[in-house]
Design an enzyme around this catalytic site. Structure first.
Site, PDB file in Angstrom:
ATOM      1  N   SER A   1       0.828  -1.209   0.000  1.00  0.00           N
ATOM      2  CA  SER A   1       0.000   0.000   0.000  1.00  0.00           C
ATOM      3  C   SER A   1       0.862   1.260   0.000  1.00  0.00           C
ATOM      4  CB  SER A   1      -0.918  -0.018   1.226  1.00  0.00           C
ATOM      5  OG  SER A   1      -1.568   1.221   1.367  1.00  0.00           O
TER       6      SER A   1
ATOM      7  N   ASP B   1      15.564  -6.808   5.093  1.00  0.00           N
ATOM      8  CA  ASP B   1      16.036  -7.360   3.813  1.00  0.00           C
ATOM      9  C   ASP B   1      14.859  -7.807   2.944  1.00  0.00           C
ATOM     10  OD1 ASP B   1      19.013  -7.378   4.493  1.00  0.00           O
ATOM     11  OD2 ASP B   1      18.189  -8.592   6.119  1.00  0.00           O
TER      12      ASP B   1
ATOM     13  N   ALA C   1      27.855  -1.267  13.464  1.00  0.00           N
ATOM     14  CA  ALA C   1      28.163  -0.223  14.449  1.00  0.00           C
ATOM     15  C   ALA C   1      28.199  -0.808  15.864  1.00  0.00           C
ATOM     16  CB  ALA C   1      27.133   0.896  14.364  1.00  0.00           C
TER      17      ALA C   1
ATOM     18  N   HIS D   1      19.887  -8.983   8.321  1.00  0.00           N
ATOM     19  CA  HIS D   1      19.791  -8.213   9.566  1.00  0.00           C
ATOM     20  C   HIS D   1      18.923  -9.038  10.505  1.00  0.00           C
ATOM     21  CE1 HIS D   1      19.329  -5.097  12.487  1.00  0.00           C
ATOM     22  NE2 HIS D   1      18.051  -4.893  12.224  1.00  0.00           N
TER      23      HIS D   1
END
Length: 317
Positions: A105, A127, A154, A179
């Protein structure tokens, strides 16, 4: 002055991550214009008021406003932070069903505005949703970027900096892959101020491999620990999104571990996944292909296959 380029970011989703991202953009003076879009109009308008009231303290006057999807038309970047939140005990990949419908949407509305910029995706599973954004939008793959493992890298650099007693800026190390639970460290290329981590292990008895393995485990589980303590993660990912945005708008050619499309690199095809990539005004200028050792390559291939298995029922080739 009339010919001066104005950088514009449209933020979709003014939840914890989105509002933290807006705060980071303004405090770092990264963009000239920021428009905030949210289904909860009052929340977005409240954020705009709150942010504008602190404008006198910002390094750069960012024009901040509430808007609609039509405002995406002339945006350089549309950053999507909207979607269902990750609940305690829920993996990022379990969110996929809920968020695919939301994204179909959102992306449709953005593209209907005439948008022709760069999508930056933050919503989890990032991802999967970056792949979805690319598919739904029809934009070139270079112009669809996910936050990927920028935050994971990080976190990794921060924890290694604490362990080795060096500034995070002098720790060069990557987390790549999904991730999520199958991400992996690239120890073969990790160094502290140019000295390989493996060399430090060999020369100093105080440093131990099992302690480094624990750091990797802590990186992988960081989000779960934060969610247990405060319900959501948002500052770190917002700062990583701001960093990616800066690299794009300032045409930096910075190498960041974003979620990008692989077309044969690392032996992987047709998936968006976290790898080091060159980021500039055009989006992804190129993928940096690290030479992985055998173990790392096997782990990376497994990570990519986990993502492809999740994509398969939703996106036919």
């Amino acid at each position: 002055m009339m010919n001066e380029r104005v950088n514009k970011v449209a933020l979709i989703g003014a939840g914890f991550v989105g509002s933290s991202y807006a705060f980071a953009l303004i405090n770092q003076g990264i963009t000239d214009e920021l428009v905030i879009i949210d289904v909860n109009r009052e929340k977005a308008m409240g954020d705009v008021m709150d942010l504008n009231h602190g404008k006198a303290f910002a390094p750069h006057p960012v024009k901040t406003s509430y808007g609609t999807y039509e405002d995406c038309k002339d945006a350089d970047i549309v950053c999507i932070c909207a979607g269902a939140n990750q609940k305690p005990g829920e993996t990022r990949l379990e969110l996929v069903e809920k968020n695919l419908a939301i994204f179909k949407s959102i992306v449709g509305e953005v593209m209907a505005s005439g948008f022709d910029g760069i999508f930056l995706v933050a919503t989890n599973p990032v991802d999967i949703l970056t792949y979805a954004t690319w598919t739904f939008s029809g934009l070139p793959k270079e112009r669809v970027i996910g936050s990927g493992t920028t935050l994971d890298s990080a976190r990794f650099r921060y924890m290694l900096s604490e362990y080795f007693g060096a500034a995070p800026q002098n720790v060069h190390a990557h987390i790549i892959g999904e991730h999520g639970d199958t991400e992996l460290p690239v120890w073969s290329h990790a160094n502290i101020g140019g000295v390989p981590v493996q060399q430090l292990l060999e020369k100093h008895a105080a440093y131990k491999q099992d302690e480094l393995d624990q750091i990797v485990d802590d990186v992988k589980n960081a989000a779960y620990h934060i969610i247990e303590k405060k319900g959501a993660t948002y500052y770190g990912v917002a700062m990583s999104l701001a960093r990616i945005t800066k690299a794009i708008l300032r045409n930096e050619n910075s190498i960041l571990t974003v979620s990008t499309y692989l077309d044969g690199q690392y032996g992987v095809n047709d998936v968006f996944i976290g790898v080091p990539a060159v980021v500039n005004r055009n989006g992804i200028a190129g993928v940096t292909e690290l030479e992985l050792n055998e173990t790392e390559q096997a782990q990376f291939s497994r990570s990519a296959n986990v993502l492809k298995d999740i994509l398969a029922p939703h996106f036919a080739e």
